[in-house]
Design a protein around this motif. Structure first.
Motif, PDB file in Angstrom:
ATOM      1  N   ASP A  41       0.852  -1.180   0.000  1.00  0.00           N
ATOM      2  CA  ASP A  41       0.000   0.000   0.000  1.00  0.00           C
ATOM      3  C   ASP A  41       0.894   1.238   0.000  1.00  0.00           C
ATOM      4  O   ASP A  41       2.008   1.209   0.520  1.00  0.00           O
ATOM      5  CB  ASP A  41      -0.888  -0.022   1.252  1.00  0.00           C
ATOM      6  CG  ASP A  41      -1.961   1.046   1.223  1.00  0.00           C
ATOM      7  OD1 ASP A  41      -2.263   1.544   0.131  1.00  0.00           O
ATOM      8  OD2 ASP A  41      -2.501   1.366   2.298  1.00  0.00           O
ATOM      9  N   HIS A  69       3.162  -8.479  -3.877  1.00  0.00           N
ATOM     10  CA  HIS A  69       2.005  -7.593  -3.856  1.00  0.00           C
ATOM     11  C   HIS A  69       2.417  -6.221  -4.357  1.00  0.00           C
ATOM     12  O   HIS A  69       3.297  -5.586  -3.786  1.00  0.00           O
ATOM     13  CB  HIS A  69       1.441  -7.484  -2.441  1.00  0.00           C
ATOM     14  CG  HIS A  69      -0.032  -7.253  -2.392  1.00  0.00           C
ATOM     15  ND1 HIS A  69      -0.649  -6.254  -3.126  1.00  0.00           N
ATOM     16  CD2 HIS A  69      -1.021  -7.884  -1.722  1.00  0.00           C
ATOM     17  CE1 HIS A  69      -1.948  -6.288  -2.888  1.00  0.00           C
ATOM     18  NE2 HIS A  69      -2.208  -7.273  -2.052  1.00  0.00           N
ATOM     19  N   LYS A  72      -1.446  -0.133  -5.419  1.00  0.00           N
ATOM     20  CA  LYS A  72      -2.341   0.566  -6.337  1.00  0.00           C
ATOM     21  C   LYS A  72      -2.190   2.061  -6.238  1.00  0.00           C
ATOM     22  O   LYS A  72      -2.798   2.791  -7.016  1.00  0.00           O
ATOM     23  CB  LYS A  72      -3.802   0.163  -6.112  1.00  0.00           C
ATOM     24  CG  LYS A  72      -4.499   0.915  -5.012  1.00  0.00           C
ATOM     25  CD  LYS A  72      -4.073   0.424  -3.662  1.00  0.00           C
ATOM     26  CE  LYS A  72      -4.569   1.335  -2.561  1.00  0.00           C
ATOM     27  NZ  LYS A  72      -3.479   1.834  -1.753  1.00  0.00           N
ATOM     28  N   LYS A  76      -6.180   4.505  -0.579  1.00  0.00           N
ATOM     29  CA  LYS A  76      -7.182   3.489  -0.908  1.00  0.00           C
ATOM     30  C   LYS A  76      -8.385   4.163  -1.552  1.00  0.00           C
ATOM     31  O   LYS A  76      -9.472   4.216  -1.001  1.00  0.00           O
ATOM     32  CB  LYS A  76      -7.586   2.725   0.335  1.00  0.00           C
ATOM     33  CG  LYS A  76      -6.458   1.895   0.934  1.00  0.00           C
ATOM     34  CD  LYS A  76      -6.927   1.143   2.160  1.00  0.00           C
ATOM     35  CE  LYS A  76      -5.798   0.308   2.736  1.00  0.00           C
ATOM     36  NZ  LYS A  76      -6.210  -0.422   3.948  1.00  0.00           N
ATOM     37  N   GLU A  79     -12.213   3.017  -1.442  1.00  0.00           N
ATOM     38  CA  GLU A  79     -12.409   1.968  -0.442  1.00  0.00           C
ATOM     39  C   GLU A  79     -13.779   2.093   0.215  1.00  0.00           C
ATOM     40  O   GLU A  79     -14.407   1.095   0.549  1.00  0.00           O
ATOM     41  CB  GLU A  79     -11.308   2.045   0.607  1.00  0.00           C
ATOM     42  CG  GLU A  79     -11.367   0.937   1.641  1.00  0.00           C
ATOM     43  CD  GLU A  79     -10.299   1.078   2.696  1.00  0.00           C
ATOM     44  OE1 GLU A  79     -10.040   0.082   3.379  1.00  0.00           O
ATOM     45  OE2 GLU A  79      -9.737   2.185   2.842  1.00  0.00           O
ATOM     46  N   HIS A 124      -4.603  -4.402  -6.170  1.00  0.00           N
ATOM     47  CA  HIS A 124      -5.946  -4.020  -5.752  1.00  0.00           C
ATOM     48  C   HIS A 124      -6.532  -3.013  -6.744  1.00  0.00           C
ATOM     49  O   HIS A 124      -5.823  -2.148  -7.242  1.00  0.00           O
ATOM     50  CB  HIS A 124      -5.916  -3.354  -4.378  1.00  0.00           C
ATOM     51  CG  HIS A 124      -5.683  -4.298  -3.242  1.00  0.00           C
ATOM     52  ND1 HIS A 124      -5.773  -3.908  -1.927  1.00  0.00           N
ATOM     53  CD2 HIS A 124      -5.377  -5.619  -3.217  1.00  0.00           C
ATOM     54  CE1 HIS A 124      -5.535  -4.936  -1.144  1.00  0.00           C
ATOM     55  NE2 HIS A 124      -5.279  -5.987  -1.903  1.00  0.00           N
ATOM     56  N   TYR A 126      -9.825  -0.727  -6.213  1.00  0.00           N
ATOM     57  CA  TYR A 126     -10.994  -0.357  -5.421  1.00  0.00           C
ATOM     58  C   TYR A 126     -12.061   0.257  -6.317  1.00  0.00           C
ATOM     59  O   TYR A 126     -11.796   1.208  -7.055  1.00  0.00           O
ATOM     60  CB  TYR A 126     -10.597   0.616  -4.311  1.00  0.00           C
ATOM     61  CG  TYR A 126      -9.740  -0.023  -3.255  1.00  0.00           C
ATOM     62  CD1 TYR A 126     -10.316  -0.743  -2.222  1.00  0.00           C
ATOM     63  CD2 TYR A 126      -8.351   0.070  -3.305  1.00  0.00           C
ATOM     64  CE1 TYR A 126      -9.530  -1.356  -1.253  1.00  0.00           C
ATOM     65  CE2 TYR A 126      -7.563  -0.536  -2.342  1.00  0.00           C
ATOM     66  CZ  TYR A 126      -8.155  -1.250  -1.321  1.00  0.00           C
ATOM     67  OH  TYR A 126      -7.378  -1.856  -0.366  1.00  0.00           O
ATOM     68  N   GLU A 167      -6.969  -8.641  -7.425  1.00  0.00           N
ATOM     69  CA  GLU A 167      -7.456  -9.344  -6.238  1.00  0.00           C
ATOM     70  C   GLU A 167      -8.925  -9.027  -5.982  1.00  0.00           C
ATOM     71  O   GLU A 167      -9.344  -7.875  -6.075  1.00  0.00           O
ATOM     72  CB  GLU A 167      -6.619  -8.931  -5.024  1.00  0.00           C
ATOM     73  CG  GLU A 167      -7.007  -9.631  -3.738  1.00  0.00           C
ATOM     74  CD  GLU A 167      -6.070  -9.287  -2.590  1.00  0.00           C
ATOM     75  OE1 GLU A 167      -6.404  -9.624  -1.443  1.00  0.00           O
ATOM     76  OE2 GLU A 167      -5.008  -8.679  -2.845  1.00  0.00           O
ATOM     77  N   LEU A 169     -11.782  -8.154  -3.557  1.00  0.00           N
ATOM     78  CA  LEU A 169     -11.730  -7.416  -2.300  1.00  0.00           C
ATOM     79  C   LEU A 169     -13.062  -7.551  -1.574  1.00  0.00           C
ATOM     80  O   LEU A 169     -13.995  -8.181  -2.067  1.00  0.00           O
ATOM     81  CB  LEU A 169     -11.393  -5.947  -2.571  1.00  0.00           C
ATOM     82  CG  LEU A 169     -10.100  -5.718  -3.368  1.00  0.00           C
ATOM     83  CD1 LEU A 169      -9.936  -4.246  -3.707  1.00  0.00           C
ATOM     84  CD2 LEU A 169      -8.890  -6.224  -2.583  1.00  0.00           C
ATOM     85  N   GLN A 177     -18.012  -6.668  -8.532  1.00  0.00           N
ATOM     86  CA  GLN A 177     -16.726  -7.326  -8.725  1.00  0.00           C
ATOM     87  C   GLN A 177     -16.803  -8.351  -9.851  1.00  0.00           C
ATOM     88  O   GLN A 177     -15.860  -8.480 -10.642  1.00  0.00           O
ATOM     89  CB  GLN A 177     -16.273  -7.993  -7.421  1.00  0.00           C
ATOM     90  CG  GLN A 177     -15.976  -7.002  -6.310  1.00  0.00           C
ATOM     91  CD  GLN A 177     -15.254  -7.639  -5.143  1.00  0.00           C
ATOM     92  OE1 GLN A 177     -14.160  -8.188  -5.289  1.00  0.00           O
ATOM     93  NE2 GLN A 177     -15.863  -7.571  -3.970  1.00  0.00           N
ATOM     94  N   ASP A 198      -8.560 -14.248  -3.207  1.00  0.00           N
ATOM     95  CA  ASP A 198      -8.401 -14.085  -1.761  1.00  0.00           C
ATOM     96  C   ASP A 198      -9.609 -14.738  -1.101  1.00  0.00           C
ATOM     97  O   ASP A 198     -10.737 -14.236  -1.195  1.00  0.00           O
ATOM     98  CB  ASP A 198      -8.314 -12.600  -1.393  1.00  0.00           C
ATOM     99  CG  ASP A 198      -7.969 -12.391   0.068  1.00  0.00           C
ATOM    100  OD1 ASP A 198      -8.781 -12.797   0.918  1.00  0.00           O
ATOM    101  OD2 ASP A 198      -6.911 -11.812   0.369  1.00  0.00           O
ATOM    102  N   HIS A 201     -11.506 -12.650   1.768  1.00  0.00           N
ATOM    103  CA  HIS A 201     -12.326 -11.579   1.199  1.00  0.00           C
ATOM    104  C   HIS A 201     -13.576 -12.156   0.542  1.00  0.00           C
ATOM    105  O   HIS A 201     -14.676 -11.608   0.680  1.00  0.00           O
ATOM    106  CB  HIS A 201     -11.524 -10.795   0.154  1.00  0.00           C
ATOM    107  CG  HIS A 201     -10.355 -10.064   0.719  1.00  0.00           C
ATOM    108  ND1 HIS A 201      -9.416  -9.449  -0.088  1.00  0.00           N
ATOM    109  CD2 HIS A 201      -9.969  -9.828   1.995  1.00  0.00           C
ATOM    110  CE1 HIS A 201      -8.501  -8.880   0.668  1.00  0.00           C
ATOM    111  NE2 HIS A 201      -8.812  -9.108   1.935  1.00  0.00           N
TER     112      HIS A 201
END
Length: 300
Positions: A41, A69, A72, A76, A79, A124, A126, A167, A169, A177, A198, A201
């Motif tokens: 992150d 990983h 992004k 976030k 998010e 990621h 979001y 991924e 989320l 998604q 994941d 998640h």
């Protein structure tokens, strides 16, 4: 047995001594591979010297890379489902300078993957789903920017043989998604864009149905995994995303592993688990390793 675990199983360390100790503990527990999860992150940029340093640590401890990983960007974004301003590095940004900066950040992680010798990075994305509702036209703006970034990344990734795995989320509704993955996988080839499954998640979004709603439809695009489990929302203290060692009898591990046998995924499995604060690292890692063996047994 080939098995991987995320490097931040204790926490995301900053001191070099702590990072090296974690890698040493991972190797001592019998893991053959690692999922490099530091700086997942934010907008940290790895220098080439640091990439070489990480590679040398891996060689020294006899570890191989399974995946890493990517980040992004600086925040976030989305998010909470909204667009709350603009940030410096964000590959989904409406502002071109910041979108381009976000692409450069991902390229930095592609370079790290290439240096370490792995072929996948996890990313990621979001979804600002509340913004989609407030401004229906924004969905196409969002995907336009995302595709601009992926278009620019594709030749860079293909040349280095590094695949981006998006991924799943828990921040966005499940149907959005599914739309996200369907839309992007239809546009981009599998050797460039895949799915990072994941499991924790997925359970928070779909419950036990995640195997049929997410895994089976996209099994041919699963190239990366984060295996862990949880009790779902409101069933455990703190966050529902508990990142526990796999083994919960109420979790659909048997059904999942049967589908994984049919998927595009190639070993080793990756555990993305978090050690409870008061538990000894050696004990936790031994339990995690045994859980990995159990998952392989479920596959038959």
């Amino acid at each position: 047995m080939e098995l991987a675990i995320s490097t931040d199983f204790e926490r995301e360390y900053v001191r070099i001594e702590d990072i090296k100790r974690s890698l040493e503990q991972i190797a001592a527990a019998g893991f053959t591979h690692m999922h490099w999860c530091y700086e997942w992150d934010g907008d940290y940029i790895y220098a080439v010297s640091e990439m070489e340093q990480i590679r040398d640590w891996m060689v020294g401890y006899g570890l191989q890379p399974k995946s890493l990983h990517a980040s992004k960007g600086s925040n976030k974004r989305g998010e909470d489902g909204c667009v709350n301003g603009h940030y410096r590095k964000d590959y989904t940004s409406e502002l071109e300078p910041n979108r381009i900066a976000g692409v450069e950040l991902i390229k930095n992680r592609v370079d790290l993957a290439h240096m370490l010798g792995t072929t996948e990075i996890v990313l990621h994305m979001y979804l600002p789903y509340e913004e989609f509702t407030k401004r229906p036209e924004y969905k196409e703006i969002f995907y336009r920017q995302v595709c601009r970034s992926l278009d620019e990344l594709m030749p860079y990734c293909l040349e280095r043989q590094v695949r981006i795995c998006l991924e799943n989320l828990y921040e966005a509704p499940g149907e959005l998604q599914i739309e996200q993955f369907s839309r992007l996988f239809a546009r981009y080839p599998a050797d460039f864009l895949g799915l990072c499954l994941d499991t924790g998640h997925a359970n928070l979004v779909w419950g036990r149905d995640f195997v049929e709603k997410l895994v089976r439809p996209f099994k041919d695009r699963i190239y990366s995994v984060h295996f862990h489990d949880n009790k779902g929302w409101g069933q455990e203290p703190g966050c529902g995303d508990a990142h526990r060692i796999p083994g919960d009898p109420d979790f659909p591990w048997q059904e999942l592993m049967e589908v994984m046998k049919e998927s595009a995924y190639e070993a080793p499995l990756v555990l993305e688990v978090m050690k409870p604060e008061k538990e000894e690292a050696a004990v936790f890692l031994r339990q995690a390793y045994e859980a990995g063996q159990w998952l392989y047994a479920l596959m038959g």
